[in-house]
Design a protein around this motif. Structure first.
Motif, PDB file in Angstrom:
ATOM      1  N   TRP A 263      -0.925 -24.118 -42.149  1.00 42.43           N
ATOM      2  CA  TRP A 263      -0.349 -23.582 -43.381  1.00 42.43           C
ATOM      3  C   TRP A 263      -0.458 -24.509 -44.589  1.00 42.43           C
ATOM      4  O   TRP A 263      -0.592 -24.042 -45.713  1.00 42.43           O
ATOM      5  CB  TRP A 263       1.122 -23.224 -43.165  1.00 42.43           C
ATOM      6  CG  TRP A 263       1.284 -22.010 -42.314  1.00 42.43           C
ATOM      7  CD1 TRP A 263       1.724 -21.974 -41.031  1.00 42.43           C
ATOM      8  CD2 TRP A 263       0.964 -20.669 -42.666  1.00 42.43           C
ATOM      9  NE1 TRP A 263       1.698 -20.689 -40.562  1.00 42.43           N
ATOM     10  CE2 TRP A 263       1.242 -19.857 -41.549  1.00 42.43           C
ATOM     11  CE3 TRP A 263       0.474 -20.058 -43.819  1.00 42.43           C
ATOM     12  CZ2 TRP A 263       1.058 -18.489 -41.537  1.00 42.43           C
ATOM     13  CZ3 TRP A 263       0.292 -18.691 -43.818  1.00 42.43           C
ATOM     14  CH2 TRP A 263       0.569 -17.916 -42.685  1.00 42.43           C
ATOM     15  N   CYS A 264      -0.355 -25.811 -44.368  1.00 46.63           N
ATOM     16  CA  CYS A 264      -0.248 -26.712 -45.523  1.00 46.63           C
ATOM     17  C   CYS A 264      -0.766 -28.113 -45.203  1.00 46.63           C
ATOM     18  O   CYS A 264       0.003 -29.072 -45.154  1.00 46.63           O
ATOM     19  CB  CYS A 264       1.211 -26.777 -45.965  1.00 46.63           C
ATOM     20  SG  CYS A 264       1.428 -27.600 -47.542  1.00 46.63           S
ATOM     21  N   PRO A 265      -2.068 -28.273 -45.009  1.00 46.34           N
ATOM     22  CA  PRO A 265      -2.620 -29.591 -44.674  1.00 46.34           C
ATOM     23  C   PRO A 265      -2.758 -30.489 -45.908  1.00 46.34           C
ATOM     24  O   PRO A 265      -3.856 -30.862 -46.311  1.00 46.34           O
ATOM     25  CB  PRO A 265      -3.978 -29.243 -44.062  1.00 46.34           C
ATOM     26  CG  PRO A 265      -4.377 -27.997 -44.773  1.00 46.34           C
ATOM     27  CD  PRO A 265      -3.103 -27.235 -45.010  1.00 46.34           C
ATOM     28  N   ILE A 266      -1.631 -30.796 -46.528  1.00 46.96           N
ATOM     29  CA  ILE A 266      -1.601 -31.585 -47.764  1.00 46.96           C
ATOM     30  C   ILE A 266      -0.661 -32.779 -47.557  1.00 46.96           C
ATOM     31  O   ILE A 266       0.453 -32.614 -47.072  1.00 46.96           O
ATOM     32  CB  ILE A 266      -1.082 -30.742 -48.956  1.00 46.96           C
ATOM     33  CG1 ILE A 266      -1.976 -29.514 -49.168  1.00 46.96           C
ATOM     34  CG2 ILE A 266      -0.986 -31.582 -50.221  1.00 46.96           C
ATOM     35  CD1 ILE A 266      -1.400 -28.502 -50.138  1.00 46.96           C
ATOM     36  N   LYS A 267      -1.120 -33.949 -47.933  1.00 47.82           N
ATOM     37  CA  LYS A 267      -0.270 -35.133 -47.856  1.00 47.82           C
ATOM     38  C   LYS A 267       0.838 -35.036 -48.908  1.00 47.82           C
ATOM     39  O   LYS A 267       0.724 -34.301 -49.882  1.00 47.82           O
ATOM     40  CB  LYS A 267      -1.091 -36.398 -48.106  1.00 47.82           C
ATOM     41  CG  LYS A 267      -2.093 -36.668 -47.010  1.00 47.82           C
ATOM     42  CD  LYS A 267      -2.887 -37.913 -47.334  1.00 47.82           C
ATOM     43  CE  LYS A 267      -3.979 -38.108 -46.298  1.00 47.82           C
ATOM     44  NZ  LYS A 267      -4.864 -39.198 -46.661  1.00 47.82           N
TER      45      LYS A 267
ATOM     46  N   ARG B 298      -5.695 -37.026 -42.040  1.00 44.63           N
ATOM     47  CA  ARG B 298      -6.877 -36.226 -42.372  1.00 44.63           C
ATOM     48  C   ARG B 298      -6.551 -35.101 -43.355  1.00 44.63           C
ATOM     49  O   ARG B 298      -7.440 -34.366 -43.773  1.00 44.63           O
ATOM     50  CB  ARG B 298      -7.493 -35.654 -41.104  1.00 44.63           C
ATOM     51  CG  ARG B 298      -7.958 -36.745 -40.157  1.00 44.63           C
ATOM     52  CD  ARG B 298      -8.702 -36.193 -38.966  1.00 44.63           C
ATOM     53  NE  ARG B 298      -8.954 -37.189 -37.942  1.00 44.63           N
ATOM     54  CZ  ARG B 298      -9.873 -38.144 -38.018  1.00 44.63           C
ATOM     55  NH1 ARG B 298     -10.619 -38.255 -39.071  1.00 44.63           N
ATOM     56  NH2 ARG B 298     -10.029 -39.005 -37.030  1.00 44.63           N
ATOM     57  N   PHE B 299      -5.290 -34.962 -43.699  1.00 41.23           N
ATOM     58  CA  PHE B 299      -4.895 -33.910 -44.635  1.00 41.23           C
ATOM     59  C   PHE B 299      -5.429 -34.215 -46.032  1.00 41.23           C
ATOM     60  O   PHE B 299      -5.868 -35.333 -46.332  1.00 41.23           O
ATOM     61  CB  PHE B 299      -3.373 -33.784 -44.685  1.00 41.23           C
ATOM     62  CG  PHE B 299      -2.774 -33.056 -43.511  1.00 41.23           C
ATOM     63  CD1 PHE B 299      -3.527 -32.638 -42.427  1.00 41.23           C
ATOM     64  CD2 PHE B 299      -1.420 -32.783 -43.478  1.00 41.23           C
ATOM     65  CE1 PHE B 299      -2.974 -31.961 -41.349  1.00 41.23           C
ATOM     66  CE2 PHE B 299      -0.849 -32.117 -42.412  1.00 41.23           C
ATOM     67  CZ  PHE B 299      -1.622 -31.705 -41.351  1.00 41.23           C
TER      68      PHE B 299
ATOM     69  N   ASP C 153      -4.846 -32.115 -54.992  1.00 40.82           N
ATOM     70  CA  ASP C 153      -6.285 -31.801 -55.005  1.00 40.82           C
ATOM     71  C   ASP C 153      -6.495 -30.306 -54.739  1.00 40.82           C
ATOM     72  O   ASP C 153      -6.820 -29.876 -53.639  1.00 40.82           O
ATOM     73  CB  ASP C 153      -7.003 -32.647 -53.951  1.00 40.82           C
ATOM     74  CG  ASP C 153      -8.521 -32.563 -54.069  1.00 40.82           C
ATOM     75  OD1 ASP C 153      -9.030 -31.708 -54.823  1.00 40.82           O
ATOM     76  OD2 ASP C 153      -9.197 -33.363 -53.396  1.00 40.82           O
ATOM     77  N   ALA C 154      -6.324 -29.509 -55.785  1.00 44.28           N
ATOM     78  CA  ALA C 154      -6.369 -28.048 -55.674  1.00 44.28           C
ATOM     79  C   ALA C 154      -7.743 -27.541 -55.237  1.00 44.28           C
ATOM     80  O   ALA C 154      -7.842 -26.606 -54.439  1.00 44.28           O
ATOM     81  CB  ALA C 154      -5.990 -27.411 -57.010  1.00 44.28           C
TER      82      ALA C 154
ATOM     83  N   ARG D  32     -11.276 -26.150 -48.350  1.00 43.10           N
ATOM     84  CA  ARG D  32     -11.227 -26.671 -46.979  1.00 43.10           C
ATOM     85  C   ARG D  32     -10.163 -26.067 -46.081  1.00 43.10           C
ATOM     86  O   ARG D  32     -10.114 -26.374 -44.888  1.00 43.10           O
ATOM     87  CB  ARG D  32     -11.047 -28.185 -47.035  1.00 43.10           C
ATOM     88  CG  ARG D  32     -12.249 -28.850 -47.704  1.00 43.10           C
ATOM     89  CD  ARG D  32     -12.481 -30.282 -47.347  1.00 43.10           C
ATOM     90  NE  ARG D  32     -12.271 -30.623 -45.975  1.00 43.10           N
ATOM     91  CZ  ARG D  32     -11.616 -31.707 -45.582  1.00 43.10           C
ATOM     92  NH1 ARG D  32     -11.119 -32.542 -46.467  1.00 43.10           N
ATOM     93  NH2 ARG D  32     -11.450 -31.981 -44.304  1.00 43.10           N
ATOM     94  N   LEU D  33      -9.307 -25.186 -46.606  1.00 40.01           N
ATOM     95  CA  LEU D  33      -8.247 -24.616 -45.784  1.00 40.01           C
ATOM     96  C   LEU D  33      -8.815 -23.912 -44.552  1.00 40.01           C
ATOM     97  O   LEU D  33      -8.314 -24.071 -43.442  1.00 40.01           O
ATOM     98  CB  LEU D  33      -7.372 -23.656 -46.597  1.00 40.01           C
ATOM     99  CG  LEU D  33      -6.143 -23.104 -45.873  1.00 40.01           C
ATOM    100  CD1 LEU D  33      -5.241 -24.227 -45.389  1.00 40.01           C
ATOM    101  CD2 LEU D  33      -5.373 -22.159 -46.783  1.00 40.01           C
ATOM    102  N   LYS D  34      -9.894 -23.179 -44.720  1.00 37.77           N
ATOM    103  CA  LYS D  34     -10.508 -22.479 -43.590  1.00 37.77           C
ATOM    104  C   LYS D  34     -11.042 -23.472 -42.555  1.00 37.77           C
ATOM    105  O   LYS D  34     -10.975 -23.220 -41.356  1.00 37.77           O
ATOM    106  CB  LYS D  34     -11.628 -21.558 -44.058  1.00 37.77           C
ATOM    107  CG  LYS D  34     -11.120 -20.317 -44.747  1.00 37.77           C
ATOM    108  CD  LYS D  34     -12.249 -19.404 -45.161  1.00 37.77           C
ATOM    109  CE  LYS D  34     -11.692 -18.205 -45.918  1.00 37.77           C
ATOM    110  NZ  LYS D  34     -12.737 -17.309 -46.408  1.00 37.77           N
ATOM    111  N   GLN D  35     -11.553 -24.610 -43.000  1.00 37.83           N
ATOM    112  CA  GLN D  35     -12.050 -25.631 -42.069  1.00 37.83           C
ATOM    113  C   GLN D  35     -10.909 -26.194 -41.217  1.00 37.83           C
ATOM    114  O   GLN D  35     -11.072 -26.399 -40.014  1.00 37.83           O
ATOM    115  CB  GLN D  35     -12.719 -26.775 -42.827  1.00 37.83           C
ATOM    116  CG  GLN D  35     -14.016 -26.405 -43.500  1.00 37.83           C
ATOM    117  CD  GLN D  35     -14.543 -27.558 -44.360  1.00 37.83           C
ATOM    118  OE1 GLN D  35     -13.818 -28.494 -44.689  1.00 37.83           O
ATOM    119  NE2 GLN D  35     -15.819 -27.461 -44.721  1.00 37.83           N
TER     120      GLN D  35
END
Length: 195
Positions: free
Chosen positions: A152-156, A170-171, A176-177, A183-186
């Motif tokens: 859902w939210c791979p953001i640091k 690795r988030f 970084d919009a 990269r969300l799909k990756q």
């Protein structure tokens, strides 16, 4: 993610894995072997274990009085822990297949093997079993939460965070919009492919 950072993260992961493997191999060479789920010690080591066991009465007499007063608070958590275990297991059983996330294998995190140690008396084995369960449960839950966060939210975070899970480094960078959309799909596909 910058290629240099990705390269360093890969090296760190490889070194951590290599270290764990090496430490485990050294321990098993010196002390025990694993046969299925059973841990077996050489007879000489088993004899030392039995000789090293402290009796329950001795252990009680050596305990501080505060330990007895704290016990209800420590062991009173068993019901919430079991409830948490049940909730997390149901959550991943229902949601992970819907999201296409590989399930976390509970047995990889909750490992109950200290009861096989001959140098622990019954009370010590009981304490160890409780700690094995609680710490394993939290690690199991942390991995379920980490996979959910990656989906859902791979953001640091912008602020420094202590105790992050292994996936966090690795988030994506905070703010970084462009990378987030690209990269969300990756990130999600990586969860589907995980074993």
């Amino acid at each position: 993610m910058d290629q240099r950072i990705q390269h360093l993260l890969n090296q760190i992961s490889a070194l951590e894995s290599e270290l764990q493997t090496e430490l485990h191999q050294r321990e098993t060479k010196l002390f025990y072997r694993i046969t299925g789920k059973r841990v077996e010690f050489d007879e000489a080591v088993g004899k030392i274990h039995r000789q090293s066991k402290a009796g329950i009465v001795r252990r009680i007499l050596d305990s501080r009085p505060q330990n007895f007063f704290a016990a209800p608070f420590v062991y009173g958590l068993i019901a919430p822990l079991v409830f948490l275990d049940l909730c997390m297991s149901i959550y991943q059983a229902i949601c992970f297949p819907i999201y296409g996330i590989a399930k976390v294998k509970r047995a990889d995190y909750i490992v109950m093997d200290r009861w096989q140690l001959g140098y622990l008396n019954f009370m010590e084995k009981f304490h160890c079993a409780y700690c094995e369960y609680a710490n394993g449960l939290f690690a199991y839950g942390a991995e379920i939460a980490a996979r959910t966060e990656q989906y859902w939210c791979p953001i640091k975070h912008a602020h420094k965070v202590l105790g992050t899970h292994a996936r966090y480094q690795r988030f994506l960078a905070y703010g970084d919009a462009q990378q987030y959309q690209a990269r969300l799909k990756q990130f999600r596909e990586a969860l589907r492919q995980q074993k």
